[in-house]
Design a protein around this motif. Sequence first.
Motif, short mmCIF file in Angstrom:
data_model
loop_
_atom_site.label_atom_id
_atom_site.label_comp_id
_atom_site.label_asym_id
_atom_site.label_seq_id
_atom_site.Cartn_x
_atom_site.Cartn_y
_atom_site.Cartn_z
N ARG A 1 0.83 -1.20 0.00
CA ARG A 1 0.00 0.00 0.00
C ARG A 1 0.86 1.25 0.00
NH1 ARG A 1 -3.19 1.62 4.67
NH2 ARG A 1 -2.73 3.54 3.57
N LEU B 1 -0.09 6.48 4.52
CA LEU B 1 -1.19 6.23 5.46
C LEU B 1 -2.12 7.44 5.53
CD1 LEU B 1 0.70 4.61 8.48
CD2 LEU B 1 -0.19 3.50 6.44
N SER B 2 -3.36 7.17 5.87
CA SER B 2 -4.32 8.25 6.12
C SER B 2 -4.02 8.87 7.48
CB SER B 2 -5.74 7.69 6.12
OG SER B 2 -5.94 6.82 7.23
N SER C 1 -5.95 9.12 10.09
CA SER C 1 -6.41 8.26 11.19
C SER C 1 -5.45 7.09 11.40
CB SER C 1 -7.82 7.74 10.93
OG SER C 1 -7.88 6.96 9.75
N GLU C 2 -4.91 6.54 10.32
CA GLU C 2 -3.94 5.45 10.43
C GLU C 2 -2.65 5.93 11.07
OE1 GLU C 2 -4.90 2.50 6.71
OE2 GLU C 2 -4.05 4.48 6.26
N GLN D 1 -2.40 8.33 13.31
CA GLN D 1 -2.64 8.49 14.74
C GLN D 1 -2.64 7.15 15.47
OE1 GLN D 1 -2.49 11.46 16.17
NE2 GLN D 1 -2.22 12.28 14.10
N ARG D 2 -3.26 6.15 14.86
CA ARG D 2 -3.24 4.82 15.46
C ARG D 2 -1.82 4.24 15.46
NH1 ARG D 2 -8.02 4.23 12.34
NH2 ARG D 2 -6.90 2.96 10.79
N GLY D 3 -1.09 4.54 14.39
CA GLY D 3 0.28 4.04 14.31
C GLY D 3 1.18 4.62 15.38
N ARG E 1 0.50 2.66 18.53
CA ARG E 1 0.95 1.28 18.42
C ARG E 1 2.47 1.18 18.50
NH1 ARG E 1 -1.73 0.39 14.25
NH2 ARG E 1 -0.12 0.31 12.64
N GLU F 1 3.00 -6.27 9.93
CA GLU F 1 1.81 -5.40 9.86
C GLU F 1 2.10 -3.99 10.36
OE1 GLU F 1 -0.03 -6.70 14.22
OE2 GLU F 1 -0.87 -7.55 12.38
N ASP F 2 3.18 -3.82 11.13
CA ASP F 2 3.51 -2.51 11.68
C ASP F 2 4.55 -1.75 10.85
OD1 ASP F 2 1.78 -2.72 13.91
OD2 ASP F 2 3.25 -3.97 14.94
N ALA G 1 3.66 1.75 9.24
CA ALA G 1 3.67 2.85 10.20
C ALA G 1 5.10 3.25 10.57
CB ALA G 1 2.90 2.46 11.46
#
Length: 208
Positions: A39, A42-43, A45-46, A48-50, A53, A135-136, A139
Amino acid sequence: RHIDAAIGDADYSARIISEHYGIDPKKTFGIKLAGTIARGPLSESEIQRGKIRLKEKYNITQPYILQIGRLVPHKNVHRVVRAFDIFKSRNGVGHRLVILGGRNHSLAYDKLVDEEIDKSSFKKDVYIAPYIETEDMPAVYALSDFFVQAGTFDGFSIPIVDALHMGVPVLTSNRSVFPEVVGDAALLADPFNPEDIAAGMTQLVHNK
């Protein structure tokens, strides 16, 4: 002389194969590798979550510079650490240097990198990260201010492809395969000159 073709990871690698083994250059081909991240950037929101995490799972906090490469001599990590020390001393920034790739590939080189970190005035800001789950990784790239890989030699560099794919500024080596990988989409530095690497870091951190 018995083969029909030899394939390298890039045109540079194909040329090295041809020269080393004496294979007809017309029988050697460079085919650049793909990255590992499917991909793009990141967006919001992604992102911020990243941030949450990466801090909770790996103790990675912004702002940071990302270096990916095993601790082996041709990855040149010790000179990147030295360049980071110069960069920090001249710019007064709060960045960390986050190194991914892992130890125990060359114990002598592990020791050299550790000695370089220990000599640094900013050794608390140099962080050799633990294993990062696949998966991380998007980010990890996306949240870095820029990516550095100033190797002295390589056949290719998938991490550079991933960094570019994620929209991260790149500083890399001006020799070996690296200029071919980045084209005109990155800054280049002399990998044997920490001052030059530090100058590239300074340009990237100040040039929006």
